[in-house]
Design a protein around this motif. Structure first.
Motif: not given
Lengths: 374, 326
Positions: B102-104, B73, A262, B70, B97, B44
C-alpha cells in the motif's frame, strides 16, 4: 516546563510546554532581524567572519550588547561545513567567554527560534539572540543533503535533493494541481519580487533552461549559496522598550511526517496544516505569508495546505527561490515577516520554515503587530 | 587583501549499522529475491517495511511477502546521474507500489528516455547479479508487463499478500554503507593571513580592538568581546610550555607518519600572545619536558608550518609569567 511531571515517554512534559504557550502568561516578540547579502560563494570568509556583521547589525538595532542577552540559540549543520562541531567556531562571534547560556540545533535556525521562544515563555530570561548560517559553497549540496535521508533504504541510492523535489512536482502534476507553466509562474513571481530585496542572491527574469531533473528546471530550484541571519526575541515590556512595533509571536508549532516518501501523499502537507492550526494561523486570517518553499512545486503544496487565497501576500521577499542559505532560509522567513510588521506593512503574518526532503518537517509561526487587549 | 586559500577536504566513512528484526528480514529477503512488507496497525502493507507504525508509532512485526512487480506512483527523469546513484546512464527516479503493498518504494528505473515513463506504468525488479542484503540488491526497476485491458491501473493485483516468517538461513544483521563527500575548504580571511605568514616562517596573531588581547592562531573574532580581530601582530617565535601531555597512541595520519610514541603534545604561550596554541615538542626526551620550558619553532625544508617546537636553550620561565595562559 514542569520537570516533576515528566513521565518516561516525555508525553506529559510536552503537554506542559504547550500548556504554557497557550496560557500566554508571557508575550514574546521578534524585535530585530538582520541578514547577510546572500552570495554564491564566500571563500574569503570563514563562517564566523560571515556571521559577525549580522550579529552586530541585529544587536545594533536594539542597542543591546552580547552581555545583555539572556539566551543564545543557533542553527547550522556540520555536513555543510564538512567538520564536526563546526558551530563551536561561530560562538567566538557572540562572545562566549566568560560562559553564556547557549544552545544549538543541527537544523534550520527557525527551530532554534522555537527553542528560544520556549525558553522565554518559561520566564527564565527576557531576551534571546537566535542566529543561523550555512555555507553551501564548500561542498556539493545535492550530495550533502542525501546524508539526511534514511540510511537503510534511501541514502545508499544517493537520491539528491532536486530529484526528490522532482518526484513531488510530478505527483502534483499527475494530481492536476500544477503544470510546468504554473511552476514557471511561481519562479517568475519570486524572482520579480526579489528585485526589491537587496539581500537576494537571484532576481529578475528566469531563464527557462533544460530540465535539471524533469519536471524541474533550474528556475524551479533554489540557488545554492552562503548566508546568515539573526533575530532578537524579547518578552513583554522589554520587547516594547527595544522595538517601536514588536512582532508578537501569537503561536508557533512544528510537526514532522513519516520519513518514508512512499508512505506520504506528496501533493499535500498535513504537517504544515496541523502546525498552522496549532499556531492559530487560520483565525483570524493573516495578510502575509512568508513560506519556506525552496522549490516552486512546494509553494503550490503549501498554499493548498494553508488554504492561502489571493488576498494573502506570499513571499514579497522573493522567498527561498531568490536566496536559500541552508539552515538560515527558514529563520529568514520569520525575520522577513517580522520586519514587515515592524514597518507596519503587515498586521498579522504567517511564517513557515521547512527541513528535510519534500517538506518533511514544518514549522509555522503567527506574528502580529500590537493590538489593544480588552 | 590576501590571496584566498583553499584546499581539498574529503570526508569519507564506512557507516556501519546494525539492523532491527524487520529491516534484517527485508534486506535478507532481497538477497534471496524475496520482497517483504510489514502490516501496519490500520491494515496497510508498508514496503519498504518500517519497525514502527507510520501513524501510531506502535511496534509492528507482521511480515508479508509482496510481488516483485508493481506500479509507478510518481517519477522524475534524471538526465545526469551523479556519483553513487543506481545507474550511470540517464534514468528515472521512481516511487513504485509493489503488488500487494500500500506504500511505495524509491528506486531507479532503467528506461530509454522520459517519453517511455509514465505514472501508472507497470515495472518489475531487476536484481543485482551479486546480492549482499542491501537496498542495492535491487539493481533497478525495468519496464514490466502492460496492464491488461479492463484492469484499473491503481490496483493491478488486489490479492492479499501471503504471510511470511521473515526467517532465512544466514540472516543479514548489519549493513556497511560507504559515504564520501568532497569539499573545498576555505579557511577565511584571518586564518588565511596566518597560514600565509607561517609559510614565510613568521607567526602572526590578531589583536582585539576592544580588550587588546592577541589571539594566535587567529580565527577572526574575539571570543570575549564578540568583535572582529583585525590588527596583525607578530608573535614569538619563542614561547613557553604552559602545560603538556605525553601521548602513547600512534595516530595514523599523513601529517605525522614518522613520529614515534611516546611524544609530548604541549600548550605553548608564544611571546606576545594572550592565548596558548598547541604543538608537538621535539629535540628533548619526552620525560624531560616541563611546565615553563622555553621553546622555539622548527620548520622542516619546504614546510608551510612549524613541524614541532624544540628547547630554545633559555632558562625556564617563571610560573607567574604564564599562569594566566594555562
Amino acid at each position: 516546563m514542569h520537570e516533576a511531571r515528566r513521565d518516561r515517554t516525555g508525553e506529559v512534559t510536552r503537554k506542559a510546554v504547550h500548556g504554557t504557550a497557550r496560557d500566554r502568561t508571557r508575550e514574546v516578540a521578534i524585535v530585530a532581524f538582520a541578514q547577510t547579502d546572500h552570495r554564491r560563494r564566500t571563500d574569503d570568509l570563514s563562517e564566523v567572519e560571515m556571521l559577525m556583521p549580522v550579529l552586530h547589525d541585529v544587536l545594533g538595532t536594539t542597542g543591546l550588547k552580547t552581555a545583555d542577552i539572556g539566551f543564545t540559540c543557533s542553527g547550522s549543520s556540520d555536513y555543510l561545513a564538512g567538520r564536526a562541531f563546526s558551530f563551536t567556531m561561530a560562538l567566538d562571534g557572540v562572545g562566549a567567554h566568560p560562559p553564556i547560556s547557549e544552545s544549538h540545533v543541527e537544523m534550520d535556525g527557525a527551530w532554534a527560534l522555537y527553542e528560544a521562544w520556549v525558553k522565554l515563555l518559561t520566564g527564565e530570561t527576557d531576551t534571546a539572540l537566535v542566529y543561523a548560517y550555512g555555507k553551501s559553497s564548500p561542498g556539493e549540496v545535492r550530495a550533502v543533503l542525501t546524508r539526511q535521508l534514511d540510511p537503510y533504504y534511501l541514502a545508499p541510492l544517493w537520491p539528491d535533493s532536486v530529484a526528490l523535489a522532482a518526484l513531488q512536482a510530478q505527483a502534483l502534476i499527475d494530481a492536476g494541481d500544477a503544470d510546468e507553466p504554473t511552476l514557471a509562474a511561481v519562479a517568475a513571481r519570486s524572482r520579480a519580487d526579489a528585485a526589491a530585496n537587496p539581500h537576494a542572491q537571484l532576481s529578475g527574469p528566469v531563464p527557462a533552461g533544460d530540465h535539471l531533473v524533469r519536471p524541474l528546471r533550474p528556475g524551479d530550484c533554489p540557488p545554492i549559496g552562503d548566508g546568515a541571519a539573526a533575530v532578537i526575541l524579547a518578552a513583554g515590556d522589554r520587547a516594547r522598550e527595544l522595538c517601536e512595533r514588536p512582532a508578537w509571536i501569537r503561536g508557533m508549532d512544528h510537526r514532522i511526517e513519516a520519513h518514508g516518501l512512499g508512505v506520504r501523499d506528496l501533493t499535500d502537507s498535513p504537517s504544515t496544516r496541523l502546525a498552522a492550526e496549532r499556531a492559530g494561523a487560520f483565525v483570524p486570517p493573516v495578510d502575509l505569508a512568508e513560506l519556506h518553499a525552496p522549490f516552486t512545486s512546494q509553494e503550490i503544496v503549501l498554499r493548498k495546505a494553508l488554504k492561502l487565497d489571493g488576498d494573502v501576500l506570499v513571499n514579497p521577499s522573493g522567498g527561498a527561490l531568490a536566496a536559500n542559505p541552508l539552515m538560515a532560509a527558514g529563520l529568514i522567513r520569520l525575520g522577513e515577516a517580522a520586519a514587515r510588521i515592524h514597518r507596519g506593512a503587515s498586521h498579522r503574518a504567517l511564517a513557515h520554515a521547512t527541513s528535510g526532503p519534500c517538506l518533511q518537517q514544518n514549522l509555522v509561526a503567527v506574528l502580529e503587530g500590537e493590538v489593544s487587549h480588552g | 587583501m590576501p590571496e584566498v586559500l583553499t584546499a581539498p577536504l574529503v570526508v569519507e566513512f564506512p557507516f556501519t549499522r546494525s539492523l532491527g528484526p524487520v529491516q534484517s528480514a527485508f534486506l535478507t529477503g532481497l538477497r534471496e529475491r524475496t520482497v517483504l512488507g510489514v502490516r501496519a496497525s490500520d491494515g496497510r502493507v508498508v514496503v519498504p517495511p518500517t519497525e514502527y507504525d507510520p501513524v501510531t508509532a506502535a511496534e509492528i512485526r507482521e511480515l508479508v511477502e509482496v510481488g516483485t512487480a508493481g506500479t509507478i506512483t510518481t517519477w522524475a527523469w534524471n538526465p545526469a546521474p551523479r556519483r553513487g546513484q543506481p545507474l550511470t546512464t540517464p534514468f528515472a527516479w521512481v516511487l513504485v507500489r509493489l503488488d500487494g503493498a500500500d506504500t511505495a518504494l524509491l528506486h531507479a528505473l532503467d528506461a530509454p528516455g522520459p517519453d517511455a515513463v509514465r505514472t501508472g506504468m507497470r515495472v518489475r525488479i531487476r536484481w543485482a547479479a551479486e546480492r549482499t542484503g542491501a537496498i542495492t540488491d535491487i539493481a533497478c526497476f525495468e519496464p514490466g508487463e502492460e496492464i491488461r485491458e479492463g484492469d484499473a491501473p491503481d490496483e493491478p493485483n488486489s490479492a492479499e499478500p501471503a504471510a511470511h516468517s521473515g526467517e532465512f538461513p544466514a540472516p543479514v544483521t548489519g549493513i556497511t554503507t560507504p559515504a564520501r563527500l568532497d569539499y573545498t575548504y576555505a579557511p577565511g580571511r584571518a586564518q588565511s593571513r596566518h597560514l600565509q605568514a607561517l609559510a614565510e616562517r613568521r607567526i602572526t596573531g590578531e589583536r582585539c580592538p576592544s580588550c587588546r588581547k592577541v589571539y594566535v592562531p587567529p580565527r577572526g573574532a574575539c571570543p570575549t568581546c564578540g568583535v572582529a580581530t583585525d590588527t596583525q601582530v607578530e608573535v614569538g617565535p619563542r614561547g613557553t610550555v604552559t602545560t603538556f601531555c605525553i601521548v602513547n597512541i600512534t595516530a595514523r595520519h599523513t601529517a605525522n607518519p614518522d613520529i614515534d610514541v611516546p611524544y609530548v603534545y604541549a600548550h605553548i604561550a608564544l611571546d606576545g600572545a594572550d592565548l596558548a596554541l598547541h604543538g608537538r615538542i621535539g629535540g628533548i626526551p619526552y620525560d624531560q619536558v616541563r611546565m615553563g620550558l622555553r621553546v622555539e619553532p622548527v620548520w622542516t625544508e619546504g614546510g608551510r608550518f612549524p613541524d614541532h617546537y624544540r628547547p630554545s636553550g633559555e632558562p625556564d620561565a617563571d610560573y607567574d609569567s604564564y599562569k594566566e595562559l594555562l
